[in-house]
Scaffold this motif. Structure first.
Motif, mmCIF file in Angstrom:
data_model
loop_
_atom_site.group_PDB
_atom_site.id
_atom_site.type_symbol
_atom_site.label_atom_id
_atom_site.label_comp_id
_atom_site.label_asym_id
_atom_site.label_seq_id
_atom_site.Cartn_x
_atom_site.Cartn_y
_atom_site.Cartn_z
ATOM 1 N N ARG A 197 0.825 -1.117 0.137
ATOM 2 C CA ARG A 197 -0.132 0.013 0.103
ATOM 3 C C ARG A 197 0.993 1.153 -0.057
ATOM 4 N N ALA A 198 0.458 2.289 -0.529
ATOM 5 C CA ALA A 198 0.847 3.585 -0.347
ATOM 6 C C ALA A 198 -0.065 4.638 0.203
ATOM 7 N N LEU A 199 0.469 5.231 1.356
ATOM 8 C CA LEU A 199 -0.363 6.368 1.846
ATOM 9 C C LEU A 199 0.194 7.627 1.319
ATOM 10 N N MET A 200 -0.594 8.615 0.954
ATOM 11 C CA MET A 200 -0.146 9.542 0.125
ATOM 12 C C MET A 200 -0.468 10.699 0.925
ATOM 13 N N GLY A 239 -8.589 12.817 -15.036
ATOM 14 C CA GLY A 239 -7.091 12.274 -14.987
ATOM 15 C C GLY A 239 -6.246 13.530 -14.175
ATOM 16 N N HIS A 240 -4.971 12.996 -14.176
ATOM 17 C CA HIS A 240 -4.076 13.831 -13.243
ATOM 18 C C HIS A 240 -2.978 14.004 -14.478
ATOM 19 N N LEU A 279 4.922 4.280 -9.094
ATOM 20 C CA LEU A 279 4.521 5.020 -7.846
ATOM 21 C C LEU A 279 4.919 6.304 -8.163
ATOM 22 N N THR A 280 6.067 6.676 -8.835
ATOM 23 C CA THR A 280 6.441 8.117 -9.061
ATOM 24 C C THR A 280 5.421 8.799 -9.759
ATOM 25 N N ASP A 281 5.018 8.138 -10.780
ATOM 26 C CA ASP A 281 3.740 8.899 -11.811
ATOM 27 C C ASP A 281 2.481 9.263 -10.776
ATOM 28 N N LEU A 282 2.305 8.255 -9.941
ATOM 29 C CA LEU A 282 1.157 8.703 -8.873
ATOM 30 C C LEU A 282 1.637 9.946 -7.967
ATOM 31 N N PHE A 283 2.789 9.998 -7.712
ATOM 32 C CA PHE A 283 3.253 11.102 -6.774
ATOM 33 C C PHE A 283 3.240 12.321 -7.640
ATOM 34 N N MET A 284 3.749 12.311 -8.763
ATOM 35 C CA MET A 284 3.919 13.610 -9.453
ATOM 36 C C MET A 284 2.115 13.880 -9.975
#
Length: 297
Positions: A197-200, A239-240, A279-284
């Motif tokens: 999981r990733a908690l942002m 979208g993002h 995951l970097t894409d989701l971060f950005m």
């Protein structure tokens, strides 16, 4: 067994660093805690583990409030990498300190891991390199036998070989289903290979709780090219946008349905390609603002 964080708040210098933040973790998970610099990742770990007094909220282990029930406190372990008061002690002296706090402390595992990585039990921590000290904090955390381990930038300063071995240690610890590990790190590439999981975090809140396996099946990262430089409204609303370079747009859709694909086709891109999603894409996609776009371009 579960760890529940309910409406956790922490104010520092009259600024709300954590603002009614909530999530739950079960044993058997490795959870990445990600966010931009200064978002409060370390503050979150320190507040959960009682190094900071909470402004509000609850920390519950199996329904027991940690602040009210000392018997559940040893289920949480956070070795703060900035704990400078340990630096004058030897590795073994720190272990003795932790034995007093953690009744299930595994001295045999501690000794075995020190030996594997050639760390000396009688050496003072101030003589450890940055990488050696980071490795020591992981060994100490694992040896506590706590159910929930909190690691803050655990791979920082480690060479590539030691990082690989450390990641194997963490995976082995979780594989039994008896422990959970929460990792705050900027190294998203390595996190992605081990976390479930990733908690942002953003502005003191958890803005996304990604189950990575589900995310990979539902989300899409597309590169689109249009005849002019106008960005269709659909890309902004559904979208993002990760990047814009001339007529080339890279966008992440977190819930890419057949209906959305039909709507996207109606915008008439002259070129469309699916790219690997990281995951970097989701971060950005979630944490890049307009000012960052100006810097990136």
């Amino acid at each position: 067994m579960s760890l529940q964080i309910k409406n956790l708040s922490k104010t520092i210098n009259q600024q709300p660093t954590l603002d009614q933040l909530s999530f739950e973790v079960q044993p058997g998970q490795i959870v990445g805690v990600i966010g931009r610099n200064g978002v409060g990742k370390t503050t979150l770990f320190r507040t959960i583990n009682g190094q900071y007094l909470r402004t509000g909220g609850q920390v519950l282990v199996d329904g027991h409030e940690v602040a009210d029930d000392p018997s559940v406190r040893p289920q949480l372990s956070f070795v703060d990498p900035q704990a400078n008061f340990f630096k004058t002690m030897t590795a073994q002296q720190v272990a003795w300190y932790y034995q007093a706090a953690y009744p299930q402390f595994d001295q045999a595992k501690f000794d075995q891991l020190l030996g594997r990585y050639h760390l000396k039990a009688d050496q003072k921590l101030r003589h450890f390199s940055k990488g050696m000290f980071g490795l020591f904090t992981i060994i100490l955390s694992v040896a506590t036998q706590a159910t929930y381990l909190f690691l803050d930038e655990p791979l920082d300063g480690l060479d590539v070989i030691v990082r690989k071995n450390v990641l194997n240690i963490l995976i082995d610890e979780v594989a039994t289903g008896q422990r959970a590990i929460l990792i705050a790190s900027h190294n998203l590439g390595e996190l992605e290979g081990i976390i479930d999981r990733a908690l942002m975090l953003k502005q003191g809140h958890v803005i996304h709780d990604y189950q990575l396996e589900t995310m990979r099946t539902k989300a899409r990262k597309l590169q689109l090219v249009y005849r002019d430089k106008q960005i269709p409204a659909l890309l902004k609303t559904n979208g993002h946008i990760v990047s814009v370079s001339g007529r080339v747009i890279v966008v992440v859709f977190e819930d890419f349905t057949p209906e959305l694909q039909s709507q996207l086709a109606a915008t008439k891109p002259v070129f469309q390609e699916t790219l690997p999603l990281s995951l970097t894409d989701l971060f950005m996609a979630n944490l890049t603002d307009e000012h960052d776009y100006e810097l990136l371009s």
